[in-house]
Design a protein around this motif. Structure first.
Motif, PDB file in Angstrom:
ATOM      1  N   THR A 149       0.842  -1.202   0.000  1.00 47.11           N
ATOM      2  CA  THR A 149       0.000   0.000   0.000  1.00 47.11           C
ATOM      3  C   THR A 149       0.871   1.243   0.000  1.00 47.11           C
ATOM      4  O   THR A 149       1.804   1.353   0.800  1.00 47.11           O
ATOM      5  CB  THR A 149      -0.905   0.018   1.251  1.00 47.11           C
ATOM      6  N   THR A 165      -0.353  -5.823   8.443  1.00 48.95           N
ATOM      7  CA  THR A 165       0.374  -4.704   7.845  1.00 48.95           C
ATOM      8  C   THR A 165       1.713  -4.493   8.530  1.00 48.95           C
ATOM      9  O   THR A 165       1.785  -4.430   9.760  1.00 48.95           O
ATOM     10  CB  THR A 165      -0.465  -3.407   7.966  1.00 48.95           C
ATOM     11  N   SER A 220       4.433  -1.634   8.193  1.00 50.54           N
ATOM     12  CA  SER A 220       4.702  -0.334   7.572  1.00 50.54           C
ATOM     13  C   SER A 220       6.128   0.106   7.868  1.00 50.54           C
ATOM     14  O   SER A 220       6.475   0.430   9.001  1.00 50.54           O
ATOM     15  CB  SER A 220       3.704   0.714   8.087  1.00 50.54           C
ATOM     16  N   THR A 247       4.800  -4.008   3.792  1.00 45.27           N
ATOM     17  CA  THR A 247       3.569  -4.060   2.998  1.00 45.27           C
ATOM     18  C   THR A 247       2.906  -2.689   2.905  1.00 45.27           C
ATOM     19  O   THR A 247       1.820  -2.559   2.347  1.00 45.27           O
ATOM     20  CB  THR A 247       2.560  -5.057   3.593  1.00 45.27           C
ATOM     21  N   MET A 248       3.554  -1.664   3.474  1.00 39.04           N
ATOM     22  CA  MET A 248       3.017  -0.300   3.407  1.00 39.04           C
ATOM     23  C   MET A 248       4.178   0.679   3.446  1.00 39.04           C
ATOM     24  O   MET A 248       5.028   0.609   4.342  1.00 39.04           O
ATOM     25  CB  MET A 248       2.065  -0.042   4.587  1.00 39.04           C
TER      26      MET A 248
END
Length: 228
Positions: free
Chosen positions: A20, A197, A199, A215-216
């Protein structure tokens, strides 16, 4: 103005589907955010509560707003009605406040717990023991209006890629450990914990962060240009 659109296209072409992109838009004018929005960007990250509130009022309602700054307990109520994700939560006290304001708004607010991984005094975050203490406490399990969906951390501000990589790998290892505890052993099984998530990574190091399992990613200057 077309620079923003081009920058976004370039960055998105490098991101795997599972990552993301949070466009960090602090201090940027509404017109810049609208250009990014019109280019298909829906997730924006802001550092300052007042600025976030003003932009949320002015901009389209399908934008997902992430608060990525250091959040003061007394200001939670201002963003609780609409915020999609609060990054950087680093205390049980702050979780209590978010839970309280989420309840008033009849919402469950997603949060990321911030882990201290950098070799810098200015960074905030929990160490691994503090993280485990929070997640295994009855107090945490009773917070029904928050949901911890992941962890986040910021690497040291340095040109030393090996150091940054070690810090990212450390955070990934902590993340994997918690996921294992909650999924396999059931030790941390609770409705308000759903780790999905991780980040980490900003404009200068997001590609390395993705290699290490992020993943972010939170990208500002590479989209909007450097802040003046």
């Amino acid at each position: 103005m077309e620079m923003i659109q081009q920058n976004l296209l370039n960055i998105k072409s490098q991101l795997p589907n599972h990552v993301t992109l949070v466009a960090v838009s602090k201090t940027k004018p509404v017109a810049d955010l609208m250009e990014a929005y019109n280019s298909g960007q829906l997730v924006f990250g802001e550092n300052y509560v007042q600025e976030l509130v003003e932009k949320q009022e002015a901009l389209p309602k399908d934008i997902q707003w992430h608060f990525i700054g250091h959040l003061q307990s007394r200001k939670v109520k201002l963003i609780a009605p609409f915020v999609n994700l609060i990054h950087g939560v680093d205390s049980l006290k702050l979780l209590h406040e978010i839970n309280k304001e989420a309840l008033k708004n009849n919402r469950v607010i997603d949060c990321l717990l911030q882990i201290y991984i950098a070799d810098e005094e200015t960074k905030f975050g929990l160490d691994e023991k503090e993280l485990n203490d929070i997640l295994s406490s009855e107090e945490f399990k009773n917070l029904k209006n928050i949901r911890i969906i992941g962890l986040m951390g910021m690497a040291t501000f340095t040109d030393n890629q090996n150091q940054i990589k070690k810090e990212f790998q450390n955070l990934k290892a902590i993340f994997d450990k918690i996921v294992t505890l909650s999924a396999v052993e059931g030790q941390l099984e609770t409705l308000n914990l759903k780790l999905e998530t991780l980040s980490m990574g900003m404009s200068g190091d997001y590609q390395l962060a993705i290699e290490c399992g992020s993943t972010m990613v939170r990208i500002g200057s590479s989209i909007f240009g450097t802040r003046k």
